[in-house]
Design a protein around this motif. Structure first.
Motif, PDB file in Angstrom:
ATOM      1  N   ALA A 306       0.831  -1.207   0.000  1.00 34.52           N
ATOM      2  CA  ALA A 306       0.000   0.000   0.000  1.00 34.52           C
ATOM      3  C   ALA A 306       0.867   1.260   0.000  1.00 34.52           C
ATOM      4  CB  ALA A 306      -0.928  -0.010   1.215  1.00 34.52           C
ATOM      5  N   MET A 307       1.977   1.247   0.752  1.00 34.97           N
ATOM      6  CA  MET A 307       2.900   2.389   0.737  1.00 34.97           C
ATOM      7  C   MET A 307       3.401   2.651  -0.673  1.00 34.97           C
ATOM      8  SD  MET A 307       5.490   2.281   3.995  1.00 34.97           S
ATOM      9  CE  MET A 307       6.280   3.805   3.506  1.00 34.97           C
ATOM     10  N   ASN A 308       3.870   1.594  -1.308  1.00 38.42           N
ATOM     11  CA  ASN A 308       4.400   1.706  -2.665  1.00 38.42           C
ATOM     12  C   ASN A 308       3.336   2.243  -3.624  1.00 38.42           C
ATOM     13  OD1 ASN A 308       6.329   1.244  -4.773  1.00 38.42           O
ATOM     14  ND2 ASN A 308       5.294  -0.666  -5.283  1.00 38.42           N
ATOM     15  N   ALA A 309       2.134   1.669  -3.554  1.00 42.55           N
ATOM     16  CA  ALA A 309       1.046   2.072  -4.454  1.00 42.55           C
ATOM     17  C   ALA A 309       0.611   3.508  -4.194  1.00 42.55           C
ATOM     18  CB  ALA A 309      -0.138   1.124  -4.291  1.00 42.55           C
ATOM     19  N   ASN A 310       0.602   3.928  -2.928  1.00 41.52           N
ATOM     20  CA  ASN A 310       0.122   5.272  -2.612  1.00 41.52           C
ATOM     21  C   ASN A 310       1.148   6.348  -2.935  1.00 41.52           C
ATOM     22  OD1 ASN A 310      -2.373   4.361  -1.818  1.00 41.52           O
ATOM     23  ND2 ASN A 310      -1.826   4.177   0.330  1.00 41.52           N
ATOM     24  N   ILE A 311       2.442   6.026  -2.820  1.00 41.66           N
ATOM     25  CA  ILE A 311       3.464   6.971  -3.300  1.00 41.66           C
ATOM     26  C   ILE A 311       3.312   7.145  -4.801  1.00 41.66           C
ATOM     27  CG2 ILE A 311       5.944   7.282  -3.691  1.00 41.66           C
ATOM     28  CD1 ILE A 311       6.433   5.996  -0.947  1.00 41.66           C
ATOM     29  N   TYR A 312       3.132   6.041  -5.492  1.00 42.52           N
ATOM     30  CA  TYR A 312       2.930   6.095  -6.937  1.00 42.52           C
ATOM     31  C   TYR A 312       1.663   6.882  -7.277  1.00 42.52           C
ATOM     32  CZ  TYR A 312       1.545   4.674 -11.595  1.00 42.52           C
ATOM     33  OH  TYR A 312       1.110   4.687 -12.900  1.00 42.52           O
ATOM     34  N   GLY A 313       0.537   6.496  -6.666  1.00 44.95           N
ATOM     35  CA  GLY A 313      -0.744   7.115  -6.990  1.00 44.95           C
ATOM     36  C   GLY A 313      -0.770   8.603  -6.687  1.00 44.95           C
ATOM     37  N   SER A 314      -0.239   9.005  -5.532  1.00 45.27           N
ATOM     38  CA  SER A 314      -0.253  10.425  -5.159  1.00 45.27           C
ATOM     39  C   SER A 314       0.602  11.254  -6.110  1.00 45.27           C
ATOM     40  CB  SER A 314       0.235  10.600  -3.714  1.00 45.27           C
ATOM     41  OG  SER A 314       1.536  10.071  -3.544  1.00 45.27           O
ATOM     42  N   SER A 315       1.750  10.710  -6.531  1.00 44.34           N
ATOM     43  CA  SER A 315       2.610  11.464  -7.451  1.00 44.34           C
ATOM     44  C   SER A 315       1.948  11.620  -8.813  1.00 44.34           C
ATOM     45  CB  SER A 315       3.968  10.766  -7.595  1.00 44.34           C
ATOM     46  OG  SER A 315       3.842   9.499  -8.218  1.00 44.34           O
ATOM     47  N   ARG A 316       1.233  10.590  -9.274  1.00 41.94           N
ATOM     48  CA  ARG A 316       0.589  10.690 -10.595  1.00 41.94           C
ATOM     49  C   ARG A 316      -0.629  11.596 -10.554  1.00 41.94           C
ATOM     50  NH1 ARG A 316       5.183   8.079 -10.524  1.00 41.94           N
ATOM     51  NH2 ARG A 316       5.666   7.039 -12.500  1.00 41.94           N
ATOM     52  N   ILE A 317      -1.391  11.565  -9.469  1.00 41.24           N
ATOM     53  CA  ILE A 317      -2.528  12.483  -9.342  1.00 41.24           C
ATOM     54  C   ILE A 317      -2.028  13.920  -9.334  1.00 41.24           C
ATOM     55  CG2 ILE A 317      -4.217  13.353  -7.674  1.00 41.24           C
ATOM     56  CD1 ILE A 317      -5.384  11.044  -9.100  1.00 41.24           C
ATOM     57  N   ALA A 318      -0.964  14.183  -8.545  1.00 40.76           N
ATOM     58  CA  ALA A 318      -0.398  15.541  -8.489  1.00 40.76           C
ATOM     59  C   ALA A 318       0.118  15.959  -9.863  1.00 40.76           C
ATOM     60  CB  ALA A 318       0.723  15.602  -7.453  1.00 40.76           C
ATOM     61  N   TYR A 319       0.835  15.067 -10.537  1.00 45.55           N
ATOM     62  CA  TYR A 319       1.371  15.358 -11.868  1.00 45.55           C
ATOM     63  C   TYR A 319       0.247  15.713 -12.842  1.00 45.55           C
ATOM     64  CZ  TYR A 319       3.425  14.500 -16.479  1.00 45.55           C
ATOM     65  OH  TYR A 319       3.830  14.610 -17.782  1.00 45.55           O
ATOM     66  N   SER A 320      -0.815  14.921 -12.831  1.00 50.16           N
ATOM     67  CA  SER A 320      -1.926  15.156 -13.747  1.00 50.16           C
ATOM     68  C   SER A 320      -2.612  16.492 -13.453  1.00 50.16           C
ATOM     69  CB  SER A 320      -2.942  14.016 -13.642  1.00 50.16           C
ATOM     70  OG  SER A 320      -4.080  14.282 -14.435  1.00 50.16           O
ATOM     71  N   LEU A 321      -2.815  16.794 -12.179  1.00 50.08           N
ATOM     72  CA  LEU A 321      -3.458  18.053 -11.803  1.00 50.08           C
ATOM     73  C   LEU A 321      -2.640  19.249 -12.281  1.00 50.08           C
ATOM     74  CD1 LEU A 321      -4.595  17.071  -8.212  1.00 50.08           C
ATOM     75  CD2 LEU A 321      -6.128  17.988  -9.957  1.00 50.08           C
ATOM     76  N   VAL A 322      -1.338  19.199 -12.026  1.00 50.60           N
ATOM     77  CA  VAL A 322      -0.488  20.325 -12.388  1.00 50.60           C
ATOM     78  C   VAL A 322      -0.328  20.428 -13.901  1.00 50.60           C
ATOM     79  CG1 VAL A 322       1.818  21.311 -12.113  1.00 50.60           C
ATOM     80  CG2 VAL A 322       0.693  20.225 -10.168  1.00 50.60           C
ATOM     81  N   GLU A 323      -0.284  19.277 -14.573  1.00 55.32           N
ATOM     82  CA  GLU A 323      -0.208  19.263 -16.030  1.00 55.32           C
ATOM     83  C   GLU A 323      -1.442  19.937 -16.632  1.00 55.32           C
ATOM     84  OE1 GLU A 323       1.063  15.904 -19.323  1.00 55.32           O
ATOM     85  OE2 GLU A 323      -0.582  15.500 -17.950  1.00 55.32           O
TER      86      GLU A 323
END
Length: 461
Positions: A306-323
């Motif tokens: 879950a740690m691994n998945a949530n680091i991944y998921g949070s970074s991609r959500i942030a990336y998409s929002l800022v993009e």
């Protein structure tokens, strides 16, 4: 003039490289299979069983049906519009930037906080094996490993999740086989309990069932990750379609099936169900030596996954929002196909939550936990409303029949929304969950207002 993004997604503001497509189909398949199995199932289900008794099976079936509908709706949109922003991008496309902003950043807060919580849980297990070692050091170690893996390449995230998911699926599969043999009375040294533990099906009445239902809702974490990850796979549409089509049997087998095995093998009011965890209690009941340590390993794997998945998921959500122009531009910088600054920031915020749990456990950290308490329900509402608004557009724009279609549209979508509204009402009735509901509602309204103000300012300019 009105903002046009309710019709189409606004032009992307790229900075540096775009995301890679390094996830293979085997990665996505195993993420879809094992991502649904979290620590909430192994540990958190004990409180639900203690409240609902054998009717916890009904609670998990009802909440599982709702989750299945949400997954189908999300799958329909993600197959039509693959995006690392997943439901946030769909909400923006359907309702405007304010909706994508509110859904995305609230989910980012949830994931970053969850990274910290999972790190604390994993550290407690590791500290139990090596007494005297500080918890914060274990959290820091786990954070460094998974932050480093996510910084290097997306395929590292995929490989970690592939093997973590394989271990979780293997563990729960073995549990179901052993439990089934014990119930049948064919396991050496055991005799079938029959239905002796199922007689008092609703021991605490409807109130107990409600508590069990609320507990089961929040055990279904991780279903969104596969639609986020699909955008970085070699065939996003195929990955999403495969995950959605297998969701029904995964939920039925892993959640509902294991709850049925536990309440059949172990008396619902046994203290060990809460103190040791329901899976440990069941394994001890059928005479598995070292059951607590076996489950500690499985729970540790679930937490690290879950740690691994949530680091991944949070970074991609942030990336998409800022993009999409909805945050600090620095977070949208990608190199080597990885949004490295977003990974670092998300990891640091997660570690900051860990420090808050030590420094300010009774006020700031408690407030943070309440604030994220009902985020997943808010996200589900955004998904359902977005699907209602986008379905006709998907059908018009698709050259052929959409790969994934929501069943019995729009009736089941409306039924799902009614189910979510009912859960909100049930949460408002319970003192503990009422505070979570109000805190999450306050955060969501604040983010929606900020998103709307930004949308209006952008439209005027």
């Amino acid at each position: 003039m009105p903002h046009s993004s309710t019709l189409e997604t606004p032009p992307r503001q790229r900075s540096g490289d775009s995301l890679s497509h390094g996830l293979k189909q085997r990665h996505l398949s195993m993420i879809a299979l094992g991502g649904v199995i979290g620590a909430g199932l192994f540990v958190g289900s004990g409180a639900g069983i203690a409240a609902a008794g054998p009717s916890i099976v009904v609670a998990y079936a009802v909440s599982g049906a709702l989750v299945m509908l949400v997954m189908r709706m999300l799958g329909e949109m993600s197959a039509a519009y693959p995006s690392s922003g997943s439901f946030s991008a769909h909400a923006e496309r359907a309702m405007g930037p304010w909706a994508g902003f509110a859904a995305g950043w609230s989910f980012w807060v949830l994931l970053c906080t969850a990274v910290g919580l999972e790190g604390i849980g994993a550290a407690k297990i590791a500290q139990g094996w090596l007494p005297g070692t500080p918890q914060w050091a274990w959290v820091a170690l786990f954070m460094l490993v998974f932050c480093g893996a996510n910084l290097a390449a997306v395929k590292n995230f995929g490989e970690f999740e592939f093997w973590f998911a394989a271990l979780k699926v293997g563990a729960i599969g073995l549990f179901l086989v052993l439990g089934g043999l014990a119930i049948a009375g064919v396991l050496p040294g055991t005799h079938s309990p029959g239905a002796s533990h199922l007689g008092d099906f609703l021991p605490n009445g409807s109130e107990g069932l409600v508590v069990g239902l609320l507990a089961s809702i929040f055990a279904y974490g991780g279903l969104e990750t596969v639609t986020i990850a699909a955008a970085e796979s070699q065939d996003p549409v195929k990955g999403v379609a495969s995950a959605v089509r297998t969701a029904m049997w995964r939920i039925a087998l892993f959640y509902i099936g294991s709850m049925a095995v536990i309440v059949t093998l172990v008396p619902w009011n046994a203290k060990s169900v809460v103190t040791d965890g329901p899976y440990v209690a069941a394994l001890r009941q059928i005479g598995i030596p070292g059951a607590d340590q076996v489950m500690n390993v499985v729970i540790l794997v679930a937490l690290l996954s879950a740690m691994n998945a949530n680091i991944y998921g949070s970074s991609r959500i942030a990336y998409s929002l800022v993009e999409r122009g909805q945050g600090p531009k620095v977070l949208a910088k990608a190199s080597g196909g990885v949004p490295r600054i977003a990974v670092l920031v998300s990891s640091l915020v997660g570690f900051g939550c860990v420090l808050l749990s030590y420094w300010r456990p009774d006020d700031v950290f408690a407030w943070l936990l309440n604030m994220i308490g009902a985020v997943i329900l808010v996200v589900w509402i955004f998904i359902a409303v977005s699907q209602l608004l986008l379905r006709r557009r998907i059908e018009r724009q698709a050259a052929k029949r959409p790969v994934v279609r929501m069943w019995a549209f729009p009736y089941l979508t409306w039924i799902a929304l009614a189910g979510m509204a009912a859960i909100f009402v049930l949460m408002a009735r319970e003192p503990d969950t009422r505070l979570q509901l109000l805190s999450t509602g306050g955060m969501t309204l604040f983010l929606a207002a900020v998103g709307y103000a930004w949308q209006r300012a952008r439209a005027r300019s």
